[in-house]
Scaffold this active site. Structure first.
Site, PDB file in Angstrom:
ATOM      1  N   ASN A  48      44.572  38.907  38.786  1.00 31.12           N
ATOM      2  CA  ASN A  48      44.586  37.464  39.096  1.00 31.12           C
ATOM      3  C   ASN A  48      45.840  36.826  38.515  1.00 31.12           C
ATOM      4  OD1 ASN A  48      43.295  38.003  36.604  1.00 31.12           O
ATOM      5  ND2 ASN A  48      42.217  36.064  36.618  1.00 31.12           N
ATOM      6  N   ILE A  49      46.354  35.853  39.251  1.00 33.01           N
ATOM      7  CA  ILE A  49      47.602  35.169  38.879  1.00 33.01           C
ATOM      8  C   ILE A  49      47.336  33.668  38.964  1.00 33.01           C
ATOM      9  CG2 ILE A  49      50.058  34.889  39.418  1.00 33.01           C
ATOM     10  CD1 ILE A  49      49.767  37.650  40.974  1.00 33.01           C
ATOM     11  N   GLU A  61      41.365  40.485  43.684  1.00 27.85           N
ATOM     12  CA  GLU A  61      41.023  41.186  44.933  1.00 27.85           C
ATOM     13  C   GLU A  61      42.013  40.828  46.026  1.00 27.85           C
ATOM     14  OE1 GLU A  61      39.224  39.322  42.934  1.00 27.85           O
ATOM     15  OE2 GLU A  61      37.098  39.421  43.446  1.00 27.85           O
ATOM     16  N   CYS A  95      37.522  35.313  48.278  1.00 31.29           N
ATOM     17  CA  CYS A  95      37.807  36.757  48.366  1.00 31.29           C
ATOM     18  C   CYS A  95      36.834  37.446  49.319  1.00 31.29           C
ATOM     19  CB  CYS A  95      37.763  37.396  46.982  1.00 31.29           C
ATOM     20  SG  CYS A  95      39.195  36.915  45.982  1.00 31.29           S
TER      21      CYS A  95
HETATM   22  N1  THU Z   1      38.932  35.441  39.767  1.00 32.24           N
HETATM   23  C1  THU Z   1      39.307  36.602  40.373  1.00 32.24           C
HETATM   24  O1  THU Z   1      40.380  37.143  40.106  1.00 32.24           O
HETATM   25  N2  THU Z   1      38.467  37.148  41.289  1.00 32.24           N
HETATM   26  C2  THU Z   1      37.283  36.590  41.656  1.00 32.24           C
HETATM   27  O2  THU Z   1      36.680  37.029  42.638  1.00 32.24           O
HETATM   28  C3  THU Z   1      36.718  35.517  40.853  1.00 32.24           C
HETATM   29  C4  THU Z   1      37.704  34.736  40.044  1.00 32.24           C
HETATM   30  C5  THU Z   1      39.844  34.838  38.786  1.00 32.24           C
HETATM   31  C6  THU Z   1      40.488  33.552  39.243  1.00 32.24           C
HETATM   32  C7  THU Z   1      40.825  32.889  37.934  1.00 32.24           C
HETATM   33  O3  THU Z   1      42.092  33.336  37.501  1.00 32.24           O
HETATM   34  C8  THU Z   1      39.778  33.398  36.968  1.00 32.24           C
HETATM   35  O4  THU Z   1      39.163  34.504  37.595  1.00 32.24           O
HETATM   36  C9  THU Z   1      38.729  32.377  36.602  1.00 32.24           C
HETATM   37  O5  THU Z   1      38.175  31.807  37.730  1.00 32.24           O
END
Ligand code: THU
Length: 132
Positions: A48-49, A61, A95
């Site tokens: 995640n970014i 994802e 996602c």
């Molecule tokens: N996040 C993900 O990377 N994937 C998900 O399916 C749920 C949420 C990340 C986004 C954000 O950076 C952090 O989790 C908190 O919401």
């Protein structure tokens, strides 16, 4: 065959875990890693970014899926999702919608927590999804 399947799932979880160190999460400190297996055996990983404006944040994802699609891969077999939370991390609604664009139905969406592995299909996680 079953052992091959198990070792592939372990590899996906391991490579998803490795992504946690690349997660850019100054706002939530919630780190997510994903590892996507293509039908021809390639692995695309993602983290995640986050962004100061919040909404441009990209989930792990989607990072993995977009990396793969941007390199011409659209046929997938499995995706593993892990996080730094110590709990199973379910994919967010956006996602799930992105997965439904490329997943045909049999792909395994793999979540892991403390050695326990759960597999879902996209139809289970997002029934009757929007399609054009
Ligand atoms: N996040 C993900 O990377 N994937 C998900 O399916 C749920 C949420 C990340 C986004 C954000 O950076 C952090 O989790 C908190 O919401």
């Amino acid at each position: 065959m079953q052992n091959l399947e198990k070792s592939m799932i372990s590899k996906l979880i391991e490579t998803a875990m490795e992504q946690l160190k690349f997660s850019y999460t100054p706002y939530s400190n919630f780190k997510v890693g994903a590892s996507l297996l293509t039908k021809n055996g390639q692995i695309y990983t993602g983290c995640n970014i986050e962004n100061a404006a919040y909404t441009p944040t990209n989930c792990a994802e989607r990072t993995a899926i977009f990396k793969a699609v941007s390199e011409g891969r659209k046929e997938f077999a499995k995706i593993a999702i892990v996080s730094s939370s110590g709990l199973k991390t379910y994919p967010c609604g956006i996602c799930r919608q992105v997965m439904s664009e490329f997943f045909k139905g049999n792909e395994q969406i793999i979540l892991e927590n403390a050695g326990e592995i759960i597999k879902y299909t996209i139809d289970y996680l997002l029934p009757d999804s929007f399609k054009l």
